[in-house]
Design a protein around this motif. Structure first.
Motif, PDB file in Angstrom:
ATOM      1  N   GLU A 167       0.642  -1.334   0.067  1.00  0.00           N
ATOM      2  CA  GLU A 167       0.128   0.035  -0.059  1.00  0.00           C
ATOM      3  C   GLU A 167       0.228   1.529  -0.251  1.00  0.00           C
ATOM      4  N   GLY A 168       2.233   1.318  -0.432  1.00  0.00           N
ATOM      5  CA  GLY A 168       2.799   2.313  -0.415  1.00  0.00           C
ATOM      6  C   GLY A 168       4.065   2.656   0.553  1.00  0.00           C
ATOM      7  N   GLN A 228       4.428   4.663  13.285  1.00  0.00           N
ATOM      8  CA  GLN A 228       5.693   5.443  12.434  1.00  0.00           C
ATOM      9  C   GLN A 228       5.774   5.126  11.520  1.00  0.00           C
ATOM     10  N   ALA A 229       6.225   4.191  10.756  1.00  0.00           N
ATOM     11  CA  ALA A 229       6.391   4.439   9.419  1.00  0.00           C
ATOM     12  C   ALA A 229       5.584   4.507   8.219  1.00  0.00           C
ATOM     13  N   TRP A 230       4.155   4.043   9.066  1.00  0.00           N
ATOM     14  CA  TRP A 230       3.035   4.075   7.868  1.00  0.00           C
ATOM     15  C   TRP A 230       2.544   5.622   8.262  1.00  0.00           C
ATOM     16  N   THR A 231       2.830   6.240   8.844  1.00  0.00           N
ATOM     17  CA  THR A 231       2.530   8.100   9.249  1.00  0.00           C
ATOM     18  C   THR A 231       3.365   8.930   8.172  1.00  0.00           C
ATOM     19  N   SER A 232       4.627   8.509   8.750  1.00  0.00           N
ATOM     20  CA  SER A 232       5.966   9.091   7.549  1.00  0.00           C
ATOM     21  C   SER A 232       5.679   8.779   6.364  1.00  0.00           C
ATOM     22  N   ALA A 233       4.893   7.500   5.423  1.00  0.00           N
ATOM     23  CA  ALA A 233       4.493   7.416   4.266  1.00  0.00           C
ATOM     24  C   ALA A 233       3.909   7.873   4.046  1.00  0.00           C
ATOM     25  N   MET A 234       2.274   8.258   4.817  1.00  0.00           N
ATOM     26  CA  MET A 234       1.126   9.152   4.497  1.00  0.00           C
ATOM     27  C   MET A 234       2.409  10.969   4.392  1.00  0.00           C
ATOM     28  N   PRO A 288      -0.156   5.594   0.847  1.00  0.00           N
ATOM     29  CA  PRO A 288       0.250   5.943   0.279  1.00  0.00           C
ATOM     30  C   PRO A 288       0.245   5.754  -1.211  1.00  0.00           C
ATOM     31  N   ALA A 289       0.099   4.628  -1.558  1.00  0.00           N
ATOM     32  CA  ALA A 289       0.259   4.706  -2.446  1.00  0.00           C
ATOM     33  C   ALA A 289      -0.927   5.157  -3.287  1.00  0.00           C
ATOM     34  N   ALA A 290      -2.160   5.381  -3.265  1.00  0.00           N
ATOM     35  CA  ALA A 290      -2.837   5.533  -3.715  1.00  0.00           C
ATOM     36  C   ALA A 290      -3.182   7.591  -3.617  1.00  0.00           C
ATOM     37  N   ALA A 309      -0.114   8.085  -5.668  1.00  0.00           N
ATOM     38  CA  ALA A 309      -0.381   7.761  -7.336  1.00  0.00           C
ATOM     39  C   ALA A 309      -1.668   9.595  -8.040  1.00  0.00           C
ATOM     40  N   LEU A 310      -2.036   9.631  -7.549  1.00  0.00           N
ATOM     41  CA  LEU A 310      -2.383  11.087  -7.241  1.00  0.00           C
ATOM     42  C   LEU A 310      -1.784  12.334  -7.656  1.00  0.00           C
ATOM     43  N   ALA A 311      -0.624  12.122  -6.828  1.00  0.00           N
ATOM     44  CA  ALA A 311       0.595  13.473  -7.200  1.00  0.00           C
ATOM     45  C   ALA A 311       1.392  13.174  -8.382  1.00  0.00           C
ATOM     46  N   GLU A 312       1.452  11.783  -8.621  1.00  0.00           N
ATOM     47  CA  GLU A 312       1.705  11.259 -10.464  1.00  0.00           C
ATOM     48  C   GLU A 312       1.167  12.110 -10.925  1.00  0.00           C
ATOM     49  N   VAL A 313      -0.363  11.994 -10.758  1.00  0.00           N
ATOM     50  CA  VAL A 313      -1.306  12.512 -12.383  1.00  0.00           C
ATOM     51  C   VAL A 313      -0.544  14.257 -11.860  1.00  0.00           C
TER      52      VAL A 313
END
Length: 457
Positions: free
Chosen positions: A51-52, A98-104, A150-152, A155-159
Motif C-alpha cells: 500500500e505504498g 510511525q513508518a506508515w505515518t511517515s509514508a503518508m 500512501p500508494a493512492a 498515484a494522485l501526486a504523479e498524475v
C-alpha cells in the motif's frame, strides 16, 4: 528416623519437578504467543509495502526482529521465564505505525506540492489555463481526502504533477498567442512548429522541409535579428503541414464511420459482409501508413466507394438508415406513421394517431424514461374543459416527455381509425401517440428504457 529421610527427599524432588514443569509450560505458552504476534506483524509489513510504505522504512524493523533474543530462543529457554516479549512487540508495532505515518506524510506532501503548483500556475496564467483542466483540479482536494494509503496518494501526486506541466505548457502558448497576435515571436513560432511536427510524426505523416526549417531558425536565435526569409519559409510550410494533419483527422473520422457500417453489415448478415470486412482491413492498414495528402486522398476516395457498397447492401436488407445508433422510434405526424429502427435497420412499423388540434404531439428528439403495464390514464383537465376525458385503461404505455406524454395502446380506438388524418378525428389523442394494441405489445417489449423517440412532421 532413617525411614522418614528418604520419604522427605522424594517429596522435595517431586515438588521441584512439578515447579520446573510449570515454568517450562509457561515459557512455551509465552513463546507461542510471541511468535503468533510476530507473524501478524510481518503480514502487516507486507501489506504496508503493497500500500505504498517504502520497504527501506521497514528494513530496520525486520533487522531488529531478526536479531532479537526472542527469535532465537527455544520455547523452553530461560528467556521466556521472566519475559513474554510483549514489550518488544509493542515497540515494534509503534515503529510500524510511525513508518506508515511517515509514508503518508511524504505522499501527502507530494500531492499538496502539486496542488500548490497548480494554484501558482492559475495565478500566473489566469484565463489561459484550459477550463476543463481547471474544473478537474477543483476536485483534487476531495480526491486527496478520499485517498487512504500512501500508494493512492502518490498515484494522485504523479498524475497531478503531469497535469500541471501539461496545462502550464498549454497556458503559456495561449498567453503568447493572445498577447502578441498570431505567432507573436520567434519562440512562439518555433513552439508551434515543433508541436505540429510532433503531431505529424505521431500520425506517420510526411513533415516535408519543416524540421530542417525549424533547425535553421533555431540556430539563428529567437530575436529580431532573425532573417525574415527564414520565418516566412517556415510559416509557408506550416500551412500545408497543418492541412495534412487536418486531412488525416478527417480520414480517421471517415474510417471510424465506415467501421461502424461494416460492423452493421456483419451483424445483420448483409451480402458480401466478409468482403467488406477484408476491404476495410486493407484500407485501415493503408491509412496507418500515413504519408502525403495524395495517399490520404486516395484512401478517402476508397472509403467513400466502400461505404456506398456497404450502404447499398444494408439498404437491401432494410438497414443503413440515417438514424441514431441503437433502438429508435421514428414518428411522422404528417403521415401518422411510425418506423422502429435498431442500429439503422427497420425492425417494424405501424400507423399511429397523434395529438388533436390545440394539443398536438410535441416534435423533437426524446427518450423513453418510464414504462407502465397496465395503466389508467386520468384527464388533467376538469370536466368543464373541452379537453376533458373520462379515465381510460391502456395495457402498455411508455413515457417520453414530462407532462404525461406517452406512447400507448388505445383499446377504444378502432383499428381502422389509425393513420393519415387520424390526428384530426374523434379518436385523436391529447398529445400522446396511439398505437394499435398488438403492435404496442411488441413495441413495449422491444423498447428498453433510454430508447430514442423522434417526433417530426
Amino acid at each position: 528416623m532413617r525411614r522418614l529421610l528418604p520419604i522427605a527427599t522424594a517429596a522435595i524432588s517431586l515438588a521441584l519437578i512439578g515447579a520446573g514443569g510449570a515454568v517450562t509450560a509457561r515459557a512455551m505458552n509465552r513463546a507461542s504467543s510471541f511468535h503468533h504476534d510476530v507473524t501478524t506483524l510481518q503480514r502487516s509489513w507486507t501489506e504496508d509495502i503493497r500500500e505504498g510504505v517504502p520497504a527501506a522504512s521497514l528494513a530496520p524493523l525486520h533487522k531488529a526482529l531478526d536479531t532479537s533474543k526472542y527469535m532465537h530462543a527455544a520455547a523452553w529457554s530461560p528467556v521466556w521465564w521472566g519475559d513474554d516479549g510483549s514489550a518488544f512487540v509493542t515497540t515494534m508495532r509503534h515503529r510500524t505505525a510511525q513508518a506508515w505515518t511517515s509514508a503518508m506524510e511524504v505522499a501527502r506532501s507530494r500531492a499538496e506540492g502539486a496542488m500548490t503548483a497548480w494554484s501558482e500556475m492559475e495565478l500566473a496564467y489566469g484565463a489561459y489555463v484550459p477550463a476543463a483542466e481547471s474544473t478537474a483540479a477543483a476536485r483534487w482536494s476531495a480526491q486527496l481526502a478520499a485517498a487512504t494509503t500512501p500508494a493512492a496518494i502518490n498515484a494522485l501526486a504523479e498524475v497531478w504533477t503531469s497535469e500541471v506541466a501539461v496545462a502550464r505548457r498549454s497556458a503559456t502558448l495561449d498567453e503568447v498567442t493572445v498577447a502578441t497576435g498570431g505567432y507573436g515571436s520567434v519562440t512562439a513560432l518555433l513552439a508551434v512548429a515543433e508541436h505540429t511536427v510532433s503531431v505529424a510524426r505521431g500520425d506517420n505523416l510526411d513533415t516535408g522541409a519543416v524540421p530542417s526549417l525549424i533547425a535553421t531558425l533555431s540556430a539563428s536565435g529567437p530575436d529580431s535579428r532573425v532573417t525574415v526569409p527564414s520565418i516566412k519559409s517556415l510559416e509557408a510550410d506550416l500551412g500545408p503541414l497543418n492541412a495534412l494533419i487536418i486531412l488525416d483527422g478527417r480520414v480517421a473520422t471517415e474510417l471510424r464511420a465506415l467501421d461502424a457500417r461494416v460492423g452493421l453489415a456483419t451483424v445483420h448478415k448483409a451480402a458480401n459482409a466478409a468482403g467488406f470486412t477484408a476491404e476495410y482491413t486493407t484500407l485501415a492498414a493503408r491509412y496507418r501508413e500515413g504519408g502525403t495528402s495524395a495517399r490520404l486522398d486516395s484512401v478517402s476516395a476508397q472509403i467513400t466507394g466502400l461505404e456506398e457498397s456497404v450502404n447499398a447492401a444494408l439498404t437491401a436488407i432494410g438497414c443503413g438508415h440515417a438514424v441514431p445508433v441503437g433502438k429508435v422510434i421514428d414518428i411522422d405526424v404528417t403521415t401518422q406513421s411510425a418506423i422502429f429502427f435498431d442500429d439503422g435497420c427497420i425492425d417494424g412499423s405501424s400507423l399511429v394517431t397523434t395529438g388533436r388540434p390545440g394539443l398536438r404531439t410535441p416534435t423533437g428528439t426524446f427518450h423513453i424514461y418510464a414504462k407502465y403495464s397496465p395503466i389508467t390514464l386520468i384527464s388533467p383537465w376538469p370536466q368543464s374543459s373541452p379537453y376533458y376525458y373520462s379515465p381510460e385503461h391502456a395495457d402498455y404505455a411508455m413515457e417520453f416527455l414530462r407532462g404525461g406524454f406517452f406512447i400507448h395502446d388505445a383499446p377504444w380506438e378502432p383499428s381502422t381509425a389509425f393513420g393519415p388524418g387520424s390526428q384530426n378525428g374523434v379518436d385523436a389523442s391529447h398529445g400522446c401517440v396511439h398505437i394499435p394494441t398488438p403492435t404496442m405489445a411488441w413495441l413495449y417489449a422491444w423498447s428498453p428504457i433510454g430508447t430514442t423517440v423522434i417526433v417530426h412532421a
